[in-house]
Design a protein around this motif. Structure first.
Motif, PDB file in Angstrom:
ATOM      1  N   GLU A  12       2.885  11.411   4.588  1.00  0.00           N
ATOM      2  CA  GLU A  12       3.905  10.924   3.778  1.00  0.00           C
ATOM      3  C   GLU A  12       4.020   9.553   3.712  1.00  0.00           C
ATOM      4  OE1 GLU A  12       5.572  13.034   1.007  1.00  0.00           O
ATOM      5  OE2 GLU A  12       3.533  13.668   1.462  1.00  0.00           O
ATOM      6  N   GLU A  13       4.294   9.096   4.900  1.00  0.00           N
ATOM      7  CA  GLU A  13       4.400   7.437   5.258  1.00  0.00           C
ATOM      8  C   GLU A  13       2.830   6.760   4.848  1.00  0.00           C
ATOM      9  OE1 GLU A  13       5.975   3.815   5.806  1.00  0.00           O
ATOM     10  OE2 GLU A  13       6.719   5.702   5.430  1.00  0.00           O
ATOM     11  N   VAL A  14       1.596   7.413   5.215  1.00  0.00           N
ATOM     12  CA  VAL A  14       0.496   6.907   5.099  1.00  0.00           C
ATOM     13  C   VAL A  14       0.269   6.855   3.531  1.00  0.00           C
ATOM     14  CG1 VAL A  14      -2.036   7.181   5.117  1.00  0.00           C
ATOM     15  CG2 VAL A  14      -0.487   7.613   7.020  1.00  0.00           C
ATOM     16  N   LYS A  15       0.657   7.802   2.821  1.00  0.00           N
ATOM     17  CA  LYS A  15       0.695   7.630   1.230  1.00  0.00           C
ATOM     18  C   LYS A  15       1.394   6.359   0.893  1.00  0.00           C
ATOM     19  CE  LYS A  15       1.610  10.904  -1.320  1.00  0.00           C
ATOM     20  NZ  LYS A  15       2.653  12.149  -1.961  1.00  0.00           N
ATOM     21  N   ARG A  16       2.491   6.355   1.111  1.00  0.00           N
ATOM     22  CA  ARG A  16       3.239   5.087   0.637  1.00  0.00           C
ATOM     23  C   ARG A  16       2.680   3.877   0.962  1.00  0.00           C
ATOM     24  NH1 ARG A  16       6.491   1.395   2.407  1.00  0.00           N
ATOM     25  NH2 ARG A  16       6.384   1.741   4.304  1.00  0.00           N
ATOM     26  N   LEU A  17       2.112   3.424   2.226  1.00  0.00           N
ATOM     27  CA  LEU A  17       1.383   2.350   2.736  1.00  0.00           C
ATOM     28  C   LEU A  17      -0.024   2.225   1.940  1.00  0.00           C
ATOM     29  CD1 LEU A  17       1.901   2.931   6.439  1.00  0.00           C
ATOM     30  CD2 LEU A  17       2.993   1.207   4.977  1.00  0.00           C
ATOM     31  N   ILE A  18      -0.519   3.316   1.713  1.00  0.00           N
ATOM     32  CA  ILE A  18      -1.832   3.137   0.661  1.00  0.00           C
ATOM     33  C   ILE A  18      -1.503   2.754  -0.628  1.00  0.00           C
ATOM     34  CG2 ILE A  18      -3.668   4.439  -0.613  1.00  0.00           C
ATOM     35  CD1 ILE A  18      -3.661   6.311   1.887  1.00  0.00           C
ATOM     36  N   GLU A  19      -0.089   3.137  -1.300  1.00  0.00           N
ATOM     37  CA  GLU A  19       0.062   2.604  -2.567  1.00  0.00           C
ATOM     38  C   GLU A  19       0.505   1.030  -2.384  1.00  0.00           C
ATOM     39  OE1 GLU A  19       3.452   5.032  -3.332  1.00  0.00           O
ATOM     40  OE2 GLU A  19       2.068   6.795  -3.810  1.00  0.00           O
ATOM     41  N   GLY A  21      -0.988  -1.252  -0.570  1.00  0.00           N
ATOM     42  CA  GLY A  21      -2.447  -1.434  -0.585  1.00  0.00           C
ATOM     43  C   GLY A  21      -2.799  -2.893   0.067  1.00  0.00           C
ATOM     44  N   ARG A  22      -1.801  -3.481   0.792  1.00  0.00           N
ATOM     45  CA  ARG A  22      -2.213  -4.780   1.415  1.00  0.00           C
ATOM     46  C   ARG A  22      -2.583  -4.591   2.695  1.00  0.00           C
ATOM     47  NH1 ARG A  22       1.841  -7.659   2.560  1.00  0.00           N
ATOM     48  NH2 ARG A  22       0.719  -9.663   2.741  1.00  0.00           N
ATOM     49  N   VAL A  23      -3.470  -5.649   3.356  1.00  0.00           N
ATOM     50  CA  VAL A  23      -4.180  -5.191   4.615  1.00  0.00           C
ATOM     51  C   VAL A  23      -3.115  -4.949   5.693  1.00  0.00           C
ATOM     52  CG1 VAL A  23      -5.416  -6.626   6.510  1.00  0.00           C
ATOM     53  CG2 VAL A  23      -6.115  -6.761   4.151  1.00  0.00           C
ATOM     54  N   PRO A  24      -1.809  -5.409   6.075  1.00  0.00           N
ATOM     55  CA  PRO A  24      -1.068  -5.314   6.896  1.00  0.00           C
ATOM     56  C   PRO A  24      -0.543  -3.720   6.890  1.00  0.00           C
ATOM     57  CG  PRO A  24      -0.340  -7.309   6.164  1.00  0.00           C
ATOM     58  CD  PRO A  24      -1.531  -6.576   5.139  1.00  0.00           C
ATOM     59  N   GLN A  25      -0.289  -3.360   5.559  1.00  0.00           N
ATOM     60  CA  GLN A  25       0.125  -1.803   5.508  1.00  0.00           C
ATOM     61  C   GLN A  25      -1.067  -0.813   5.403  1.00  0.00           C
ATOM     62  OE1 GLN A  25       1.136  -4.455   3.531  1.00  0.00           O
ATOM     63  NE2 GLN A  25       3.406  -4.197   3.684  1.00  0.00           N
ATOM     64  N   HIS A  30      -3.792   3.298   8.882  1.00  0.00           N
ATOM     65  CA  HIS A  30      -5.122   3.601   9.600  1.00  0.00           C
ATOM     66  C   HIS A  30      -4.415   4.148  10.991  1.00  0.00           C
ATOM     67  CE1 HIS A  30      -9.536   3.336  10.481  1.00  0.00           C
ATOM     68  NE2 HIS A  30      -9.002   3.915  11.566  1.00  0.00           N
ATOM     69  N   ILE A  31      -3.454   3.588  11.600  1.00  0.00           N
ATOM     70  CA  ILE A  31      -2.980   3.586  13.033  1.00  0.00           C
ATOM     71  C   ILE A  31      -2.424   5.132  12.957  1.00  0.00           C
ATOM     72  CG2 ILE A  31      -1.437   3.160  14.811  1.00  0.00           C
ATOM     73  CD1 ILE A  31      -2.363   0.154  14.199  1.00  0.00           C
ATOM     74  N   LEU A  32      -1.631   5.234  11.749  1.00  0.00           N
ATOM     75  CA  LEU A  32      -0.871   6.701  11.733  1.00  0.00           C
ATOM     76  C   LEU A  32      -1.624   7.684  11.474  1.00  0.00           C
ATOM     77  CD1 LEU A  32       2.273   5.274   9.331  1.00  0.00           C
ATOM     78  CD2 LEU A  32       2.340   5.835  11.898  1.00  0.00           C
TER      79      LEU A  32
END
Length: 341
Positions: A12-19, A21-25, A30-32
């Motif tokens: 679920e956290e990965v979904k949020r980070l993909i949304e 969309g910036r490189v740090p996120q 990817h790590i998660l």
């Protein structure tokens, strides 16, 4: 259920980070994902070992019995005399050795790649997923341990890893959990509210994987175009770099000398200083390989299988990345020398 929830919170956290969309996120996503995949595979391997427990313990007992019979101590041989005949004992040991994971192999499964191979061998994961997971784990090690980030392909890589992680989750068999607390909102949203979910959680991981995959989506056409463009751009740079090395070679060069010079062994002074000696050497790579890599990268445009697509990317990168790094270093050294002049 809490064991599954630990994993789902990461998804679920990965979904949020993909949304975002910036490189740090995307790097953190990817790590998660890598962490979630490793945790699921660890549990899958442990489940295999647990299913083998009876046969594993029996094998250990029979080996001890066999050792006692071969002991040079009379009392050991006396205690080991009872039971099956030597032939029956050896036959049973050999049978169990074929169906039980050895202690040595169990220890090896702590390594990410070896764990994948083990689960593939036990038919817990599909073979076509193995090279994808291994390459994406390499990407994770680069960004996590060595501060190296493949910015150009980080988004398609994360999207492919999310899809692959859903595939691993789909193969994850939960088992029956008794007396579990109520799940948090991340997991609860995948339940339909009926008691059947809690009494029989066997299919919950499959349902979660299906819904997560649908929610994030994998536009194969967009991802494929990004990967192909990235590969062809790097291979164009590689060709240009080899030509640039030849153009700046002292005393002149012929086509192919740039490639040859990148493969000279450090102690081969003759090849370093004598062009005829250099050209007489048989090196693993030639310019034909570069053209072959370009053809293979171009052919990826027609690939419809997502796992085959990324497996081919992984194979191509493995084939030319060492050379690519040497060429980049050589070009930099030429430019530095020119600037110093």
């Amino acid at each position: 259920m809490k064991r599954l929830e630990l994993v789902i919170v990461q998804f679920e956290e990965v979904k949020r980070l993909i949304e975002v969309g910036r490189v740090p996120q995307l790097r953190l996503a990817h790590i998660l994902l890598d962490s979630a995949v490793e945790l699921i595979m660890h549990r899958m391997a442990e489940a295999v070992f647990d299913a083998e427990r009876f046969d594993f313990n029996r094998l250990q007992q029979l080996r001890r019995l066999e050792a006692m019979r071969k002991s040079d101590k009379p009392l050991n041989r006396q205690f080991g005399a009872s039971g099956p005949s030597d032939e029956e004992l050896r036959a049973e040991i050999q049978r169990l050795e074929k169906v039980v994971t050895s202690t040595t192999q169990r220890k090896k499964t702590t390594e990410f790649g070896k764990r994948i191979d083990f689960l593939v061998g036990k038919n817990k994961l599909s073979q076509d997923l193995a090279p994808v997971l291994k390459k994406l784990h390499d990407y994770r090690n680069e960004t996590y341990h060595r501060d190296q980030h493949r910015v150009e392909v980080i988004r398609p890589a994360v999207l492919i890893y999310f899809d692959a992680a859903c595939t691993v989750l789909d193969h994850y068999e939960l088992g029956m959990l008794i007396g579990d607390d109520s799940p948090g909102p991340e997991l609860a949203r995948f339940q339909d509210g009926t008691s059947s979910d809690r009494q029989n959680p066997f299919e919950l991981s499959q349902r979660v994987a299906k819904q997560l995959r649908e929610e994030v989506g994998l536009d194969l056409e967009v991802v494929r175009a990004a990967l192909v463009d990235h590969l062809l751009g790097r291979l164009d740079d590689l060709e240009w770099g080899l030509a640039y090395i030849e153009e700046n070679t002292f005393g002149g060069a012929i086509p192919g000398d740039g490639m040859r010079s990148m493969q000279i062994e450090d102690d081969d002074l003759e090849a370093i200083f004598d062009k005829q000696a250099l050209r007489s050497r048989k090196y693993p790579l030639t310019m034909k390989d570069v053209r072959s890599w370009i053809e293979r990268a171009t052919a990826m445009e027609g690939m419809e299988d997502k796992h085959a697509l990324f497996a081919e990317l992984a194979a191509l990168e493995d084939a030319f990345e060492d050379l690519e790094q040497k060429v980049r270093k050589a070009v930099w050294e030429i430019d530095e020398a020119a600037n110093m002049g």
